[in-house]
Design a protein around this motif. Structure first.
Motif, PDB file in Angstrom:
ATOM      1  N   GLU A 173     -10.564   0.470   3.224  1.00 16.95           N
ATOM      2  CA  GLU A 173     -10.187   0.717   4.618  1.00 16.95           C
ATOM      3  C   GLU A 173      -9.600   2.012   4.697  1.00 16.95           C
ATOM      4  O   GLU A 173      -8.874   2.507   4.010  1.00 16.95           O
ATOM      5  CB  GLU A 173      -9.290  -0.336   5.192  1.00 16.95           C
ATOM      6  CG  GLU A 173      -9.103  -0.139   6.813  1.00 16.95           C
ATOM      7  CD  GLU A 173      -8.055  -1.400   7.205  1.00 16.95           C
ATOM      8  OE1 GLU A 173      -7.769  -1.454   8.400  1.00 16.95           O
ATOM      9  OE2 GLU A 173      -7.703  -2.300   6.173  1.00 16.95           O
ATOM     10  N   GLU A 222      -7.235   3.732   7.207  1.00 12.42           N
ATOM     11  CA  GLU A 222      -5.939   3.238   7.808  1.00 12.42           C
ATOM     12  C   GLU A 222      -5.911   4.254   8.962  1.00 12.42           C
ATOM     13  O   GLU A 222      -5.742   3.839  10.289  1.00 12.42           O
ATOM     14  CB  GLU A 222      -4.716   3.251   7.018  1.00 12.42           C
ATOM     15  CG  GLU A 222      -4.687   2.556   5.944  1.00 12.42           C
ATOM     16  CD  GLU A 222      -4.282   0.693   6.339  1.00 12.42           C
ATOM     17  OE1 GLU A 222      -3.937   0.605   7.380  1.00 12.42           O
ATOM     18  OE2 GLU A 222      -4.765  -0.005   5.583  1.00 12.42           O
ATOM     19  N   SER A 223      -5.694   5.352   8.758  1.00 12.40           N
ATOM     20  CA  SER A 223      -5.498   6.571   9.906  1.00 12.40           C
ATOM     21  C   SER A 223      -6.324   7.783   9.155  1.00 12.40           C
ATOM     22  O   SER A 223      -6.189   8.002   8.281  1.00 12.40           O
ATOM     23  CB  SER A 223      -4.209   6.441  10.417  1.00 12.40           C
ATOM     24  OG  SER A 223      -3.398   6.938   9.452  1.00 12.40           O
ATOM     25  N   ASP A 251      -6.823   2.854   2.313  1.00 10.16           N
ATOM     26  CA  ASP A 251      -6.431   1.581   1.355  1.00 10.16           C
ATOM     27  C   ASP A 251      -7.468   1.559   0.458  1.00 10.16           C
ATOM     28  O   ASP A 251      -8.803   1.442   0.891  1.00 10.16           O
ATOM     29  CB  ASP A 251      -6.251   0.503   2.448  1.00 10.16           C
ATOM     30  CG  ASP A 251      -5.952  -0.806   1.541  1.00 10.16           C
ATOM     31  OD1 ASP A 251      -5.305  -0.668   0.227  1.00 10.16           O
ATOM     32  OD2 ASP A 251      -6.148  -2.054   1.912  1.00 10.16           O
ATOM     33  N   ALA A 290      -2.534   2.137  -1.926  1.00  9.35           N
ATOM     34  CA  ALA A 290      -2.749   3.059  -0.523  1.00  9.35           C
ATOM     35  C   ALA A 290      -2.757   4.598  -1.185  1.00  9.35           C
ATOM     36  O   ALA A 290      -2.190   5.095  -1.853  1.00  9.35           O
ATOM     37  CB  ALA A 290      -1.399   2.951   0.202  1.00  9.35           C
ATOM     38  N   GLU A 338       4.396   0.546   3.414  1.00 14.40           N
ATOM     39  CA  GLU A 338       4.621   0.452   4.687  1.00 14.40           C
ATOM     40  C   GLU A 338       5.767   1.508   5.241  1.00 14.40           C
ATOM     41  O   GLU A 338       5.783   2.451   5.917  1.00 14.40           O
ATOM     42  CB  GLU A 338       5.146  -0.962   5.230  1.00 14.40           C
ATOM     43  CG  GLU A 338       3.852  -1.725   5.350  1.00 14.40           C
ATOM     44  CD  GLU A 338       2.835  -1.234   5.891  1.00 14.40           C
ATOM     45  OE1 GLU A 338       2.831  -0.897   7.128  1.00 14.40           O
ATOM     46  OE2 GLU A 338       1.610  -1.470   5.548  1.00 14.40           O
ATOM     47  N   LYS A 397       4.354   4.790   4.376  1.00 13.67           N
ATOM     48  CA  LYS A 397       3.379   5.564   5.090  1.00 13.67           C
ATOM     49  C   LYS A 397       4.077   5.850   6.546  1.00 13.67           C
ATOM     50  O   LYS A 397       3.695   7.141   7.109  1.00 13.67           O
ATOM     51  CB  LYS A 397       2.624   4.233   5.636  1.00 13.67           C
ATOM     52  CG  LYS A 397       1.355   3.929   4.711  1.00 13.67           C
ATOM     53  CD  LYS A 397       0.623   2.840   5.314  1.00 13.67           C
ATOM     54  CE  LYS A 397      -0.316   2.308   4.058  1.00 13.67           C
ATOM     55  NZ  LYS A 397      -1.284   1.051   4.649  1.00 13.67           N
TER      56      LYS A 397
END
Length: 99
Positions: free
Chosen positions: A33, A35-36, A45, A50, A88, A91
């Motif tokens: 994925e 993420e941004s 991801d 990550a 998390e 990030k």
């Protein structure tokens, strides 16, 4: 056609490779994925955790979600895997740091 597509015709999403050409082009496989992203940072991801890519004038040149392949072009400054336990928190830290 990018380097990865020419040399690896059958990508599996379980595979994870980074192929960089001259800090200007980065092919990444095993992406689950995006993420941004913006022109200074991509957060992905991957099957290995990550991944943060930081640079200048970054652009997504290719996205193949079925094969899990992303190609990023621009000036790549660093590539960092984020610890899964602290991803998390990391990030958030990286987002603040690189904005």
């Amino acid at each position: 056609m990018n380097y990865y597509q020419q040399n690896q015709p059958q990508a599996k999403q379980e595979d994870h490779d980074l192929i960089m050409k001259g800090r200007k082009l980065l092919d990444i496989t095993g992406v689950k994925e995006v993420e941004s992203f913006d022109n200074e940072e991509f957060l992905l991801d991957t099957v290995m955790g990550a991944l943060a890519i930081r640079g200048e004038n970054l652009q997504m040149q290719n996205l193949d979600v079925d094969r899990g392949v992303v190609t990023i072009k621009g000036r790549i400054l660093d590539i960092v895997y984020l610890d899964e336990q602290h991803s998390e928190k990391a990030k958030g830290f990286f987002s603040k740091l690189f904005k």
